[in-house]
Design an enzyme around this catalytic site. Structure first.
Site, mmCIF file in Angstrom:
data_model
loop_
_atom_site.group_PDB
_atom_site.id
_atom_site.type_symbol
_atom_site.label_atom_id
_atom_site.label_comp_id
_atom_site.label_asym_id
_atom_site.label_seq_id
_atom_site.Cartn_x
_atom_site.Cartn_y
_atom_site.Cartn_z
ATOM 1 N N GLU A 33 -38.132 38.698 94.554
ATOM 2 C CA GLU A 33 -39.011 37.655 95.097
ATOM 3 C C GLU A 33 -38.396 37.058 96.359
ATOM 4 O O GLU A 33 -37.202 36.716 96.369
ATOM 5 C CB GLU A 33 -39.200 36.583 94.018
ATOM 6 C CG GLU A 33 -40.598 36.062 93.911
ATOM 7 C CD GLU A 33 -41.608 37.096 93.433
ATOM 8 O OE1 GLU A 33 -42.297 37.681 94.295
ATOM 9 O OE2 GLU A 33 -41.716 37.316 92.223
ATOM 10 N N THR A 35 -37.669 38.527 98.973
ATOM 11 C CA THR A 35 -36.755 39.476 99.603
ATOM 12 C C THR A 35 -37.487 40.290 100.659
ATOM 13 O O THR A 35 -36.854 40.870 101.537
ATOM 14 C CB THR A 35 -36.163 40.426 98.549
ATOM 15 O OG1 THR A 35 -37.221 40.779 97.652
ATOM 16 C CG2 THR A 35 -35.045 39.756 97.766
ATOM 17 N N ASP A 36 -38.822 40.346 100.587
ATOM 18 C CA ASP A 36 -39.533 41.269 101.489
ATOM 19 C C ASP A 36 -39.351 40.893 102.963
ATOM 20 O O ASP A 36 -39.040 41.735 103.795
ATOM 21 C CB ASP A 36 -41.022 41.453 101.109
ATOM 22 C CG ASP A 36 -41.879 40.200 101.092
ATOM 23 O OD1 ASP A 36 -41.341 39.078 101.258
ATOM 24 O OD2 ASP A 36 -43.117 40.349 100.914
ATOM 25 N N GLY A 121 -55.345 32.336 94.036
ATOM 26 C CA GLY A 121 -54.282 31.320 94.120
ATOM 27 C C GLY A 121 -53.358 31.329 92.920
ATOM 28 O O GLY A 121 -52.756 30.309 92.594
ATOM 29 N N SER A 125 -51.811 38.033 94.288
ATOM 30 C CA SER A 125 -52.201 38.702 95.527
ATOM 31 C C SER A 125 -53.677 38.993 95.664
ATOM 32 O O SER A 125 -54.066 40.073 96.116
ATOM 33 C CB SER A 125 -51.463 40.027 95.662
ATOM 34 O OG SER A 125 -50.237 39.797 96.193
ATOM 35 N N SER A 127 -55.423 37.643 97.836
ATOM 36 C CA SER A 127 -55.709 37.661 99.274
ATOM 37 C C SER A 127 -55.355 39.011 99.895
ATOM 38 O O SER A 127 -56.125 39.542 100.695
ATOM 39 C CB SER A 127 -55.003 36.523 100.001
ATOM 40 O OG SER A 127 -53.668 36.441 99.613
ATOM 41 N N GLU A 159 -52.522 38.116 108.155
ATOM 42 C CA GLU A 159 -52.093 36.928 107.410
ATOM 43 C C GLU A 159 -51.094 36.100 108.240
ATOM 44 O O GLU A 159 -51.165 34.884 108.276
ATOM 45 C CB GLU A 159 -51.483 37.359 106.072
ATOM 46 C CG GLU A 159 -51.314 36.210 105.162
ATOM 47 C CD GLU A 159 -51.685 36.492 103.706
ATOM 48 O OE1 GLU A 159 -52.384 37.491 103.429
ATOM 49 O OE2 GLU A 159 -51.271 35.704 102.859
ATOM 50 N N ASP A 171 -47.178 42.490 99.356
ATOM 51 C CA ASP A 171 -48.479 42.443 98.684
ATOM 52 C C ASP A 171 -49.457 43.459 99.280
ATOM 53 O O ASP A 171 -50.158 44.170 98.561
ATOM 54 C CB ASP A 171 -49.077 41.034 98.794
ATOM 55 C CG ASP A 171 -48.152 39.985 98.218
ATOM 56 O OD1 ASP A 171 -47.216 40.366 97.492
ATOM 57 O OD2 ASP A 171 -48.356 38.796 98.504
ATOM 58 N N TYR A 220 -43.687 27.759 101.826
ATOM 59 C CA TYR A 220 -43.421 29.189 102.034
ATOM 60 C C TYR A 220 -42.816 29.406 103.421
ATOM 61 O O TYR A 220 -41.783 30.051 103.583
ATOM 62 C CB TYR A 220 -44.726 29.995 101.896
ATOM 63 C CG TYR A 220 -44.479 31.483 101.917
ATOM 64 C CD1 TYR A 220 -44.295 32.189 100.734
ATOM 65 C CD2 TYR A 220 -44.386 32.183 103.115
ATOM 66 C CE1 TYR A 220 -44.037 33.546 100.744
ATOM 67 C CE2 TYR A 220 -44.119 33.541 103.135
ATOM 68 C CZ TYR A 220 -43.957 34.217 101.949
ATOM 69 O OH TYR A 220 -43.686 35.564 101.966
HETATM 70 C C1 GLA Z 1 -46.071 36.001 98.575
HETATM 71 C C2 GLA Z 1 -45.994 36.766 99.885
HETATM 72 C C3 GLA Z 1 -45.082 37.992 99.765
HETATM 73 C C4 GLA Z 1 -43.734 37.623 99.152
HETATM 74 C C5 GLA Z 1 -43.918 36.768 97.904
HETATM 75 C C6 GLA Z 1 -42.614 36.246 97.362
HETATM 76 O O1 GLA Z 1 -46.715 36.766 97.611
HETATM 77 O O2 GLA Z 1 -47.282 37.176 100.292
HETATM 78 O O3 GLA Z 1 -44.918 38.591 101.017
HETATM 79 O O4 GLA Z 1 -42.904 37.005 100.087
HETATM 80 O O5 GLA Z 1 -44.764 35.659 98.133
HETATM 81 O O6 GLA Z 1 -41.825 37.275 96.925
#
Ligand code: GLA
Length: 377
Positions: A33, A35-36, A121, A125, A127, A159, A171, A220
């Site tokens: 989480e 980390t992307d 929400g 994912s 969105s 996004e 996502d 975020y």
């Molecule tokens: C959201 C973002 C992702 C990722 C996660 C946390 O889902 O869209 O890119 O950063 O949060 O791991």
């Protein structure tokens, strides 16, 4: 009746013609989480829950979008000279059109009817699924073939640039490449990925806290800024560092102590989480599910204490889950501040686990959680 058929009927009733239907799945992230966007590793799995877009061509340059979920319509023109987002669900659709056009793809007008099964929400994912299904519709109508990884990148850009969330690629990537029943081990720097089948003897139990944190978007972006501050600090002593992916635990320990204390904890989460994803992938391949579960728990505590993206309701769920029979591990999943937990459980315990978790969460919080179960076949 399938979703497909219902949507086609609703489209015909609205626009009097037969649409083409596109679909992209939601996802649950098993581990990895935040980390992307640090060029690190993630391990999401596609859900059986999808977002559907029924689409019909229009002869003009207008996009009409109707959401069955919100019971609302919006209209846009593809020739708007300075398109702006409006903090509305339709930004995901319009944003994709805007970015595809900025990338040089000439689109035509379309009527779009949207129906999503992915809860909105909830950190699953919805969105990204909407963006990807929409991009597939636009590109198909324009007669353009774009590789799935490129579609994921374009949707991420929508996004970032249009919706205003500085999200990573996870996502959109899993919405393009994932299939239910398998996890993707994705290297977010090279975008190379490996697939791992989830064992048939397990269930994934997803529990929605029903908490939706209004500040999630700002928080975020703030976390992302904290990570960038950490990279700048580390790069002063280790010039090869361009992302937290390049930092080891011992380097962080040695050179990171002079950082702002909050930034240090954010970095510690990311650096340790990257290690956990790699270990979790090995554990999954070895069938070492207890080990996998321990890593999920450690991930949750790191998100709670170092990255500070959990909330009391998520912590309550993880606490309750950890005492129940048949569970390997449990953690928050997705962007945090509410949304869902995911628990890895033995298949034969999945129903009792799910019912008990639901009841005890209700007793503790007064909220009625929605449960989703996913069984790899
Ligand atoms: C959201 C973002 C992702 C990722 C996660 C946390 O889902 O869209 O890119 O950063 O949060 O791991």
């Amino acid at each position: 009746m399938s979703h497909d058929a219902e949507l086609v009927r609703a489209f015909r009733a609205r626009w009097g013609e037969t649409p083409v239907v596109f679909r992209a799945p939601g996802r649950v992230n098993l581990i990895g989480e935040f980390t992307d966007y640090n060029d690190g590793f993630v391990m999401p799995a596609a859900l059986t829950l999808s977002t559907w877009v029924a689409a019909g061509k229009r002869p003009d340059r207008v996009l009409t979008v109707h959401s069955e979920n919100f019971g609302e319509s919006r209209e846009f023109t593809l020739d708007e000279p300075s398109p702006q987002g409006s903090q509305h669900w339709s930004d995901y659709v319009y944003g994709v059109a805007v970015i595809l056009q900025r990338a040089g793809y000439r689109l035509g007008g379309a009527n779009l009817l949207i129906c999503g099964e992915v809860p909105i929400g909830a950190g699953l994912s919805s969105s990204a699924a909407l963006e990807v299904a929409t991009a597939m519709a636009f590109l198909d109508f324009a007669g353009i073939t774009v590789a799935p990884t490129e579609i994921a990148k374009l949707c991420q850009r929508a996004e970032n640039e249009f919706v205003g969330v500085q999200c990573g690629i996870m996502d959109q990537f899993v919405a393009c490449h994932g299939s239910p029943g398998e996890a993707l081990m994705l290297d977010c720097r090279s975008l190379a990925f490996r697939r791992a089948r989830l064992p048939a003897g397990i269930g994934l139990v997803i529990c929605n806290t029903m908490v939706h944190h209004e500040l999630a978007r700002g928080e975020y972006n703030q976390r992302r800024a904290d990570c960038s501050a950490g990279v700048r600090h580390m790069a002063r002593v280790l010039p090869h560092v361009t992302a937290l992916r390049d930092v080891t635990r011992s380097e962080l320990e040695k050179y990171g102590r002079t950082m702002d204390a909050t930034v240090y904890r954010r970095c510690r989460h990311v650096v340790s989480e990257n290690e956990r994803v790699e270990q979790a992938f090995t554990a999954l391949q070895d069938g070492a599910l207890d080990r996998f579960g321990d890593l999920m728990r450690a991930s949750h505590y790191s998100l709670r204490d170092d990255f500070e993206v959990s909330c009391p309701e998520l912590d309550i769920l993880v606490d309750i889950a950890s005492d129940l029979p048949g569970v390997y591990g449990s953690r928050m999943t997705g962007g945090g501040f509410g949304g869902c937990t995911v628990s890895l459980v033995q298949k034969e315990y999945a129903d009792t686990f799910s019912n008990t978790l639901q009841r005890r969460y209700r007793e503790s919080t007064g909220r009625d959680p929605t449960m989703y179960r996913q069984f790899p076949s």
